[in-house]
Design a protein around this motif. Structure first.
Motif, PDB file in Angstrom:
ATOM      1  N   LEU A  30     -27.139 -16.194 -12.978  1.00 14.73           N
ATOM      2  CA  LEU A  30     -25.900 -16.382 -13.807  1.00 14.73           C
ATOM      3  C   LEU A  30     -24.770 -15.731 -13.200  1.00 14.73           C
ATOM      4  O   LEU A  30     -23.552 -16.305 -13.077  1.00 14.73           O
ATOM      5  CB  LEU A  30     -26.107 -16.325 -15.224  1.00 14.73           C
ATOM      6  N   ASP A  31     -24.981 -14.404 -12.565  1.00 17.32           N
ATOM      7  CA  ASP A  31     -23.660 -13.640 -11.938  1.00 17.32           C
ATOM      8  C   ASP A  31     -23.156 -14.630 -10.606  1.00 17.32           C
ATOM      9  O   ASP A  31     -22.013 -14.952 -10.427  1.00 17.32           O
ATOM     10  CB  ASP A  31     -24.026 -12.480 -11.646  1.00 17.32           C
ATOM     11  N   ILE A  32     -24.207 -15.114  -9.931  1.00 15.12           N
ATOM     12  CA  ILE A  32     -24.295 -16.015  -8.742  1.00 15.12           C
ATOM     13  C   ILE A  32     -23.290 -17.251  -9.036  1.00 15.12           C
ATOM     14  O   ILE A  32     -22.262 -17.638  -8.507  1.00 15.12           O
ATOM     15  CB  ILE A  32     -25.124 -16.273  -7.980  1.00 15.12           C
ATOM     16  N   GLN A  33     -23.756 -17.810 -10.042  1.00 13.95           N
ATOM     17  CA  GLN A  33     -23.125 -19.126 -10.649  1.00 13.95           C
ATOM     18  C   GLN A  33     -21.680 -19.012 -11.138  1.00 13.95           C
ATOM     19  O   GLN A  33     -20.894 -19.590 -10.608  1.00 13.95           O
ATOM     20  CB  GLN A  33     -23.959 -19.725 -11.534  1.00 13.95           C
ATOM     21  N   LEU A  34     -21.592 -17.915 -11.889  1.00 14.78           N
ATOM     22  CA  LEU A  34     -20.132 -17.333 -12.507  1.00 14.78           C
ATOM     23  C   LEU A  34     -19.279 -17.041 -11.419  1.00 14.78           C
ATOM     24  O   LEU A  34     -18.167 -17.568 -11.218  1.00 14.78           O
ATOM     25  CB  LEU A  34     -20.222 -16.547 -13.551  1.00 14.78           C
ATOM     26  N   ALA A  35     -19.681 -16.372 -10.293  1.00 12.62           N
ATOM     27  CA  ALA A  35     -18.918 -15.916  -9.237  1.00 12.62           C
ATOM     28  C   ALA A  35     -18.402 -17.057  -8.605  1.00 12.62           C
ATOM     29  O   ALA A  35     -17.209 -17.513  -7.879  1.00 12.62           O
ATOM     30  CB  ALA A  35     -19.289 -14.947  -8.361  1.00 12.62           C
ATOM     31  N   GLY A  36     -19.448 -18.201  -8.197  1.00 16.29           N
ATOM     32  CA  GLY A  36     -19.225 -19.381  -7.438  1.00 16.29           C
ATOM     33  C   GLY A  36     -18.003 -20.354  -8.249  1.00 16.29           C
ATOM     34  O   GLY A  36     -17.028 -20.771  -7.596  1.00 16.29           O
ATOM     35  N   HIS A  37     -18.187 -20.417  -9.768  1.00 13.07           N
ATOM     36  CA  HIS A  37     -17.088 -21.179 -10.390  1.00 13.07           C
ATOM     37  C   HIS A  37     -15.804 -20.687 -10.222  1.00 13.07           C
ATOM     38  O   HIS A  37     -14.761 -21.104 -10.182  1.00 13.07           O
ATOM     39  CB  HIS A  37     -17.741 -21.414 -11.534  1.00 13.07           C
ATOM     40  N   GLY A 103     -13.752 -24.872 -17.237  1.00 10.64           N
ATOM     41  CA  GLY A 103     -14.647 -25.078 -18.253  1.00 10.64           C
ATOM     42  C   GLY A 103     -16.018 -24.740 -17.959  1.00 10.64           C
ATOM     43  O   GLY A 103     -17.036 -24.264 -18.782  1.00 10.64           O
ATOM     44  N   ARG A 104     -16.517 -25.090 -16.554  1.00  9.14           N
ATOM     45  CA  ARG A 104     -17.955 -24.571 -16.183  1.00  9.14           C
ATOM     46  C   ARG A 104     -17.822 -23.272 -16.158  1.00  9.14           C
ATOM     47  O   ARG A 104     -19.265 -22.555 -16.501  1.00  9.14           O
ATOM     48  CB  ARG A 104     -18.173 -25.179 -14.665  1.00  9.14           C
ATOM     49  N   ARG A 112     -23.735 -15.797 -20.453  1.00  7.45           N
ATOM     50  CA  ARG A 112     -24.199 -14.467 -19.822  1.00  7.45           C
ATOM     51  C   ARG A 112     -23.546 -13.396 -20.773  1.00  7.45           C
ATOM     52  O   ARG A 112     -23.667 -12.392 -20.342  1.00  7.45           O
ATOM     53  CB  ARG A 112     -24.110 -14.247 -18.284  1.00  7.45           C
ATOM     54  N   ALA A 113     -22.804 -13.857 -21.444  1.00  4.45           N
ATOM     55  CA  ALA A 113     -21.971 -12.788 -22.521  1.00  4.45           C
ATOM     56  C   ALA A 113     -21.187 -12.136 -21.990  1.00  4.45           C
ATOM     57  O   ALA A 113     -21.023 -10.815 -22.089  1.00  4.45           O
ATOM     58  CB  ALA A 113     -23.102 -12.100 -23.353  1.00  4.45           C
ATOM     59  N   ASP A 114     -20.349 -12.427 -20.856  1.00  2.00           N
ATOM     60  CA  ASP A 114     -19.542 -11.892 -20.119  1.00  2.00           C
ATOM     61  C   ASP A 114     -17.985 -12.047 -20.812  1.00  2.00           C
ATOM     62  O   ASP A 114     -17.533 -13.129 -20.473  1.00  2.00           O
ATOM     63  CB  ASP A 114     -19.491 -12.131 -18.634  1.00  2.00           C
TER      64      ASP A 114
END
Length: 142
Positions: A30-37, A103-104, A112-114
């Motif tokens: 999720l960190d990787i995905q969030l960083a990408g977005h 939005g993504r 991930r509750a960030d």
């Protein structure tokens, strides 16, 4: 109705118990995905800054850079240099794209509750929705 699986999974066979096979936790994914977005949102924000410079976009770019750097373990995102302005339709498309990316990022940040990333993403969604609504109102009036 269904026949039971009789063979071992290809994934467990290929990976076996090899310690060099990369395993990541759900949080890491999720960190990787969030960083990408957020990095993609930063790229669009930088394009918007080149077209319509503003303090709000500058501040947003700084906050996005901080979040991406945090999520990538201290590695800052690559950023292009600002270029000159482009035609009006491109600006509207960039605001729509930024709204979608925010939005993504909000969905992943919430899962991930960030809190920091979720708040930033929601603020960017609002800002881009407001910018798009303002552009539509100007077009309708003029």
């Amino acid at each position: 109705m269904y026949e039971p699986i009789r063979t071992k999974s290809v994934h467990t066979t290929m990976a076996g118990s090899s310690p060099d096979f990369p395993h990541r936790s759900r949080e890491e994914e999720l960190d990787i995905q969030l960083a990408g977005h957020l990095a993609a949102l930063l790229a669009v924000t930088d394009e918007l800054r080149a077209l319509t410079p503003s303090a709000d976009l500058d501040a947003a770019a700084g906050r996005l850079t901080e979040q991406v750097t945090r999520l990538r373990g201290g590695h800052a995102p690559a950023r292009p240099s600002l270029t000159s302005a482009a035609p009006e339709p491109r600006l509207a498309a960039l605001h729509r794209r930024a709204h979608t990316l925010a939005g993504r990022a909000l969905v992943v940040a919430a899962s991930r509750a960030d809190t920091a990333a979720a708040i930033l993403s929601a603020e960017r969604m609002d800002a881009h929705a407001e910018a798009e609504a303002g552009r539509r109102a100007l077009r309708a009036a003029g």
